[in-house]
Write an enzyme that holds these catalytic residues in place. Structure first.
Site, mmCIF file in Angstrom:
data_model
loop_
_atom_site.group_PDB
_atom_site.id
_atom_site.type_symbol
_atom_site.label_atom_id
_atom_site.label_comp_id
_atom_site.label_asym_id
_atom_site.label_seq_id
_atom_site.Cartn_x
_atom_site.Cartn_y
_atom_site.Cartn_z
ATOM 1 N N GLY A 19 0.844 -1.196 0.000
ATOM 2 C CA GLY A 19 0.000 0.000 0.000
ATOM 3 C C GLY A 19 0.872 1.236 0.000
ATOM 4 O O GLY A 19 2.043 1.160 0.376
ATOM 5 N N CYS A 49 5.229 -6.289 1.567
ATOM 6 C CA CYS A 49 5.575 -4.868 1.626
ATOM 7 C C CYS A 49 4.852 -4.186 2.793
ATOM 8 O O CYS A 49 5.114 -4.486 3.952
ATOM 9 C CB CYS A 49 5.296 -4.222 0.271
ATOM 10 N N TYR A 50 3.900 -3.297 2.522
ATOM 11 C CA TYR A 50 3.140 -2.655 3.618
ATOM 12 C C TYR A 50 2.482 -3.731 4.493
ATOM 13 O O TYR A 50 2.365 -3.579 5.710
ATOM 14 C CB TYR A 50 2.088 -1.733 2.990
ATOM 15 N N HIS A 110 8.274 -7.674 -3.587
ATOM 16 C CA HIS A 110 7.008 -8.064 -4.231
ATOM 17 C C HIS A 110 7.164 -9.380 -5.015
ATOM 18 O O HIS A 110 7.611 -9.360 -6.155
ATOM 19 C CB HIS A 110 6.549 -6.951 -5.177
ATOM 20 N N GLU A 145 4.937 -11.013 -6.402
ATOM 21 C CA GLU A 145 3.934 -11.098 -7.471
ATOM 22 C C GLU A 145 4.401 -10.473 -8.777
ATOM 23 O O GLU A 145 3.816 -10.725 -9.821
ATOM 24 C CB GLU A 145 2.615 -10.440 -7.020
ATOM 25 N N ASP A 182 -5.429 -4.189 -27.574
ATOM 26 C CA ASP A 182 -6.528 -4.153 -26.598
ATOM 27 C C ASP A 182 -7.847 -3.744 -27.257
ATOM 28 O O ASP A 182 -8.865 -4.422 -27.100
ATOM 29 C CB ASP A 182 -6.216 -3.172 -25.450
ATOM 30 N N LYS A 199 -2.266 -7.591 -19.918
ATOM 31 C CA LYS A 199 -1.867 -7.644 -21.324
ATOM 32 C C LYS A 199 -1.617 -9.073 -21.829
ATOM 33 O O LYS A 199 -2.048 -9.437 -22.910
ATOM 34 C CB LYS A 199 -0.591 -6.810 -21.459
#
Ligand code: XMP
Length: 505
Positions: A51, A78-79, A165, A167, A222, A361
């Site tokens: 965050g 993280c946060y 992170h 992810e 897109d 994407k």
């Protein structure tokens, strides 16, 4: 099911996406709604997202401490780690130095979270505060030179935390960490599903019914995928417009027109709006203002054409990173107003339909392949809605656009010749607005500085600059200064995202 508590991280949805890719269901929930969701869903694990705030901020987001009393494994990212540190009796202090981008983490693999990992690994950070004392019972299992407590594990209670992170694509072995947490620690099992294209088409049909829709086609993947899905849903009730904003690259409009007329069955029309866009942008230098003006002008141009067709719906190819960077969730920080999201004025005459709004994407590319969309569209580099306007620092005008177009086309041509176009996310030139001194012949020449940006990314949320061979950089530089009269200097942008964004504005 894994419950993800959203503290406003730019990558909260990406955590969910990674876990879904592993075949496990997730639910993202805001901190104040956690308890009610917990009762109903009974998750096998909880992830506390990152965050933008500090745990010290007066209105810092916290979560009910009952989540630590449920005998459910918790992973703080993280946060999320900092919250664990603070709520479970450890200590969090403002970092000595901000840490953004890659760093090497030394880790211990004698625990369930890091099992199977090497002792040193490149991880991606984006933080200021750090945990300086882990909560009682938690061991330090990872550290970096700047952050001694980079990762913690309390194996007994099954509480884990990482400052980096896992992810994001650029953290090495991030997927192993998530797999260890989901399968090894939480005991989840995988039931993998592909994206359901039929369902996407059905949703569009159910929304639009028998009305007419218009689609803003940019020529990129897109909006093309959004248009093809909509065409499958409503057929000839769809009209696609390509708006030539005058902010396009060299030869782009001609190429798009040829491509679409040749390859697609839907009604395709071109709106030439260069003069309107350039007059609205006159004198504007602030990047956010530019983005808003372009968004507003775009929708007005559209509205007037759509009115002629009595269209009620506007189809947009917005994908999730566009949404999140335009402050798409309650606690997320706004990074920039993406043209097809926050750039739209509040009042317009359409109901917006964004079939790809929850996708990344690479997922859109997957759908495009299934829909047999031509390769040159699938592999075309992303081009932002506001076009070259966000690659010209300062005011935009015809002369500057001409300079940038020429420089940009050289970059693309050389990248293609080198055979690496399809392997990278984007390559482009930026007109920096910085004038510097050069020498041409025997004369002083005071001219423009062009920056080259060439990056690789998979999910848009993080990016690294491409280590282009020196010979290729040299060729680009020589050609730009020789072929674009106004330019006297070429520089290469070597910044990762974060802390930079990909576009300069
Ligand atoms: P940033 O600069 O936010 O860019 O790191 C991430 C990706 O998004 C593209 N981008 C946009 N795409 N409308 C779009 O459709 C926009 O307003 C916009 N701004 C940035 C950018 O080119 C990059 O690929």
């Amino acid at each position: 099911m894994i419950l993800i508590i959203d503290f406003g991280s730019q990558t909260c949805h990406l955590i969910s996406r990674r876990i879904k890719d592993l075949g496990v269901a997730t639910e993202i929930v805001l901190p104040h709604k956690v308890l009610s969701v917990l009762k109903e869903k009974k998750p096998k694990g909880i992830i506390l997202s990152g965050g933008p705030a500090s745990v010290y901020a007066p209105n810092a987001l916290l979560v009910d401490e009952k989540i630590f009393e449920l005998a459910v494994p918790v992973l703080g990212i993280c946060y999320g780690l900092q919250i664990m540190g603070q709520m479970l009796g450890g200590k969090v202090t403002p970092g000595r130095k901000k840490e953004y981008g890659p760093t090497i983490c030394t880790l211990k693999s004698n625990n369930s979270l890091f099992k199977g990992l090497p002792s040193k690994m490149k991880v991606w950070m984006s933080h200021f505060d750090t945990v300086t004392l882990p909560p009682q019972g938690a061991a330090i299992i990872g550290s970096t030179p700047e952050v001694p407590v980079t990762a913690i594990a309390d194996e007994k209670k099954k509480f884990y935390g990482v400052q980096f992170h896992p992810e994001v694509q650029h953290t090495e072995n991030g997927s192993i960490i998530l797999k260890n947490f989901i399968f090894r620690i939480c005991g989840e099992t995988s039931t993998k599903k592909n994206i359901d294209i039929t369902q996407l088409v059905k949703n569009i049909k159910e929304t639009i019914k028998d009305s007419r829709a218009v689609c803003a086609l940019s020529g990129g993947i897109d909006s093309t995928v959004a248009a093809v899905l909509t065409y499958q849903a409503i057929g000839s009730s769809l009209t696609c417009f390509y708006v030539d904003t005058g902010l396009m690259r060299l030869g782009e409009t001609e190429e798009v027109i040829e491509n679409f007329k040749k390859n697609f069955k839907f009604d395709f029309r071109v709106i030439n709006a260069e003069e309107i866009f350039l007059s609205k942008l006159k004198g504007i230098t602030d990047p956010e203002e530019k983005r808003k003006i372009i968004g507003e002008t775009f929708i007005r141009v559209f509205e007037s054409e759509a009115k002629k067709l009595a269209a009620e719906f506007l189809i947009q190819g917005t994908i999730y990173p566009d949404v999140i960077e335009s402050k798409g969730t309650l606690h997320a920080e706004k990074i920039k107003t993406h043209h097809n999201v926050g750039g739209l004025p509040d009042k317009h005459g359409f109901t917006i339909v964004e079939p790809l709004r929850m996708l990344y994407k690479d997922e859109v590319r997957q759908i495009a392949k299934t829909l047999k969309i031509p390769q040159n569209i699938i592999h075309r580099h992303v081009f932002p809605g506001p076009g070259l306007a966000v690659r010209i620092i300062g005011e935009v005008n015809k002369e500057k656009l001409e300079i940038l177009r020429k420089a940009d086309s050289i970059v693309i041509e050389e990248i293609k010749k080198a055979g690496i176009y399809d392997d990278i996310w984007m390559a482009f030139a930026v007109l920096t607005g910085i004038k510097t001194t050069g020498v041409a012949g025997d004369e002083r020449k005071y001219g423009e500085t062009i920056a080259i940006r060439c990056i690789e990314s998979k999910d848009t949320m993080t990016a690294d600059w491409v280590r282009l061979p020196y010979d290729l950089l040299a060729r680009i530089s020589e050609r730009v200064v020789n072929e674009v009269f106004e330019v006297v200097r070429v520089v290469y942008d070597i910044t990762t995202k974060p802390p930079s964004t990909m576009e300069w504005e």
